[in-house]
Design a protein around this motif. Sequence first.
Motif, mmCIF file in Angstrom:
data_model
loop_
_atom_site.group_PDB
_atom_site.id
_atom_site.type_symbol
_atom_site.label_atom_id
_atom_site.label_comp_id
_atom_site.label_asym_id
_atom_site.label_seq_id
_atom_site.Cartn_x
_atom_site.Cartn_y
_atom_site.Cartn_z
ATOM 1 N N ALA A 1 48.853 37.450 8.041
ATOM 2 C CA ALA A 1 47.465 37.087 7.747
ATOM 3 C C ALA A 1 46.510 38.047 8.451
ATOM 4 O O ALA A 1 45.527 38.512 7.875
ATOM 5 N N HIS A 2 46.821 38.355 9.683
ATOM 6 C CA HIS A 2 45.991 39.307 10.414
ATOM 7 C C HIS A 2 45.988 40.684 9.746
ATOM 8 O O HIS A 2 44.945 41.298 9.555
ATOM 9 N N ASP A 3 47.188 41.155 9.401
ATOM 10 C CA ASP A 3 47.301 42.487 8.819
ATOM 11 C C ASP A 3 46.547 42.582 7.498
ATOM 12 O O ASP A 3 45.943 43.619 7.201
ATOM 13 N N VAL A 4 46.592 41.512 6.713
ATOM 14 C CA VAL A 4 45.885 41.518 5.426
ATOM 15 C C VAL A 4 44.388 41.647 5.647
ATOM 16 O O VAL A 4 43.699 42.415 4.959
ATOM 17 N N VAL A 5 43.866 40.922 6.623
ATOM 18 C CA VAL A 5 42.441 40.999 6.928
ATOM 19 C C VAL A 5 42.068 42.404 7.402
ATOM 20 O O VAL A 5 41.098 43.006 6.931
ATOM 21 N N GLN A 6 42.849 42.941 8.309
ATOM 22 C CA GLN A 6 42.539 44.269 8.847
ATOM 23 C C GLN A 6 42.593 45.331 7.760
ATOM 24 O O GLN A 6 41.742 46.220 7.702
ATOM 25 N N ALA A 7 43.597 45.228 6.903
ATOM 26 C CA ALA A 7 43.733 46.209 5.825
ATOM 27 C C ALA A 7 42.560 46.103 4.867
ATOM 28 O O ALA A 7 42.035 47.125 4.399
ATOM 29 N N SER A 8 42.126 44.893 4.606
ATOM 30 C CA SER A 8 41.014 44.685 3.691
ATOM 31 C C SER A 8 39.731 45.306 4.240
ATOM 32 O O SER A 8 39.006 46.012 3.523
#
Lengths: 142, 142
Positions: free
Chosen positions: A20-27
């Motif tokens: 979930a964190h990685d998805v936010v950061q990538a976005s």
Amino acid sequence: MSTRRLSADEARRWEAWKRAHDVVQASVGRAIESASGLSVPDFAVLTRLVEIGGGELRQNELAASLGWDRSRLSRQLGRMAARGLLVSREVTDGVGRQISVTDEGRSRVQQARPAHADAVRSALLAPTSSAPGFWDGLEAIG
Amino acid sequence: MSTRRLSADEARRWEAWKRAHDVVQASVGRAIESASGLSVPDFAVLTRLVEIGGGELRQNELAASLGWDRSRLSRQLGRMAARGLLVSREVTDGVGRQISVTDEGRSRVQQARPAHADAVRSALLAPTSSAPGFWDGLEAIG
DNA sequence: AAAGATTGAAGGTTCAATCTTA
DNA sequence: TAAGATTGAACCTTCAATCTTT
């Protein structure tokens, strides 16, 4: 209960949290990059320079503001100076360097800001059903 | 309300969220490293190898299990093989490579597991007042 | 010596290009 | 051609060692 390794359920929750964190950061990173060509570290540096220093800061003040160590900032500034986003000058009245944003750097960070704000809001602060964010990714975690 | 940049309060919440995540990741990473000498990516690879493959997996299966692209895994495996944590062999009956954990790799991941489990539990899953974790770091975020 | 900054070396990540083999 | 994998290049991060100036 404590055992010598994570249970399957614990591991699943841990992985979901990381994902979930990685998805936010990538976005957020993609939003900045596509709007301005800046990386996330580029944007962090330029934002401090413009908003705290009015375009100029001592290198050690910049490091303190970012919470970065000297080495990391030195290398980042070297790359950014080579790309014309800022300039670095010796300070005459003592030890240290003065970092100044260029017109190019100022223009780029202005281009990035709306995209950054929208991405942060939709991913983390106020996710919607059409743009689910971090908290939604954690629904099953308890 | 939506404006062209984050408000001071929004920026504060966003920074707090990133910092809370980084603190957790650093804590877990240090626990793994000090218990075993493995990095976080090392531990991720060896865990899949041992727990899913019983010690062996095709490289493409490993990539799928980790959710990594080919390039990233190729470079990671190269470093790990050079350190004796695993071996990589051509597969005779077709395209691809077979990755096998070594005794050294198996030993290291076993050393890391309890420390990893403890760190994840205390930082994320079940933080305590003496060991505050991610959720505590977000208290002020609303 | 202390402060500010840079550098060598190593590890990590990503993209596009390339190589190999079925 | 398509799948599996590697590589060059660029960027990023960290640690220890180093350099310079006060």
